[in-house]
Design a protein around this motif. Structure first.
Motif, PDB file in Angstrom:
ATOM      1  N   ALA A   1       0.813  -1.221   0.000  1.00 20.50           N
ATOM      2  CA  ALA A   1       0.000   0.000   0.000  1.00 20.50           C
ATOM      3  C   ALA A   1       0.846   1.270   0.000  1.00 20.50           C
ATOM      4  O   ALA A   1       0.299   2.372  -0.010  1.00 20.50           O
ATOM      5  CB  ALA A   1      -0.929   0.004   1.215  1.00 20.50           C
TER       6      ALA A   1
ATOM      7  N   THR B   1      -7.297   8.440   0.245  1.00 21.34           N
ATOM      8  CA  THR B   1      -6.624   7.599  -0.745  1.00 21.34           C
ATOM      9  C   THR B   1      -5.682   6.607  -0.075  1.00 21.34           C
ATOM     10  O   THR B   1      -5.443   5.518  -0.606  1.00 21.34           O
ATOM     11  CB  THR B   1      -5.842   8.446  -1.766  1.00 21.34           C
ATOM     12  OG1 THR B   1      -4.864   9.239  -1.077  1.00 21.34           O
ATOM     13  CG2 THR B   1      -6.771   9.363  -2.539  1.00 21.34           C
TER      14      THR B   1
ATOM     15  N   ARG C   1      -5.924   2.643  -0.620  1.00 20.61           N
ATOM     16  CA  ARG C   1      -4.765   1.834  -1.000  1.00 20.61           C
ATOM     17  C   ARG C   1      -4.561   0.677  -0.037  1.00 20.61           C
ATOM     18  O   ARG C   1      -4.210  -0.439  -0.443  1.00 20.61           O
ATOM     19  CB  ARG C   1      -3.497   2.685  -1.053  1.00 20.61           C
ATOM     20  CG  ARG C   1      -3.454   3.699  -2.171  1.00 20.61           C
ATOM     21  CD  ARG C   1      -2.026   4.050  -2.584  1.00 20.61           C
ATOM     22  NE  ARG C   1      -1.124   4.304  -1.488  1.00 20.61           N
ATOM     23  CZ  ARG C   1      -0.873   5.511  -0.974  1.00 20.61           C
ATOM     24  NH1 ARG C   1      -1.503   6.575  -1.442  1.00 20.61           N
ATOM     25  NH2 ARG C   1       0.011   5.664   0.010  1.00 20.61           N
TER      26      ARG C   1
END
Length: 203
Positions: A43, A60, A64
């Motif tokens: 990630a 975000t 992720r």
């Protein structure tokens, strides 16, 4: 946090740090440090393992992280880890964010009234866990929550609901504050083609 700062975080799509902190903790508890590092490296969030975020994070990063979970672990492991992270998040809220007096009042109320009061509180703070997603609540028995444009499953495709983090968070809060037999389940998910992620909570 001031109202102006809160509004700015909401419009920018920011989510509380427990979405990351408790996922790391769940991975360590259930899978060990090696798998935690694998997931966080996938990630691009590995620094958070040694220096956890102290403030709201960009949604975000949460997106992720949940994509990395599914890319790194098998489906059963993802569900267990996500549910544990949701449970840990609810326990953190009960310990640090929901006043003890409010908790006592909710437990004394009839379940229907407690569920409405808790739903109002969750709705008021939905921006802290839904980011740019849109949260709606329909109190009652059962209580139904919906999150459209859900960050946990955004951009993912499956044949079944995958937002176990949210379901476990809601279930733990309801079981502690509304009724000990409360159960939450996600009945539809945007990742599986639904218009919103829907959670039913009953007791």
């Amino acid at each position: 946090m001031s109202r102006a700062a809160a509004a700015s975080d909401q419009s920018a799509g920011r989510i509380g740090p427990n979405a990351i902190i408790q996922t790391a903790e769940a991975l360590r508890l259930l899978r060990g440090e090696e798998d935690a590092r694998r997931v966080f490296a996938a990630a691009r969030l590995e620094p958070y393992l040694t220096a956890p975020p102290a403030d709201m994070v960009d949604e975000t990063e949460v997106i992720r992280l949940h994509r990395a979970l599914r890319a790194t672990l098998d489906d059963d492991a993802v569900r267990v880890v996500s549910a544990k992270a949701g449970q840990l998040t609810a326990l953190y809220l009960l310990t640090h964010r929901i006043p003890a007096v409010a908790q006592r009042v909710l437990r004394l109320l009839p379940a229907r009234l407690a569920s409405r009061a808790l739903s109002r509180a969750i709705s008021a703070h939905a921006w802290t866990f839904a980011g740019t997603g849109i949260f709606t609540a329909r109190p009652g028995r059962p209580t139904v929550y919906e999150i459209s444009h859900c960050p946990l499953c955004r951009g993912q495709g499956t044949d079944h609901p995958i937002c176990d983090f949210y379901a476990a968070t809601f279930e733990t809060l309801f079981a502690r504050l509304v009724h000990r037999n409360a159960r939450a389940r996600e009945i539809s998910c945007e990742a599986a083609g639904a218009s919103a992620c829907r959670f039913v909570i009953d007791w």
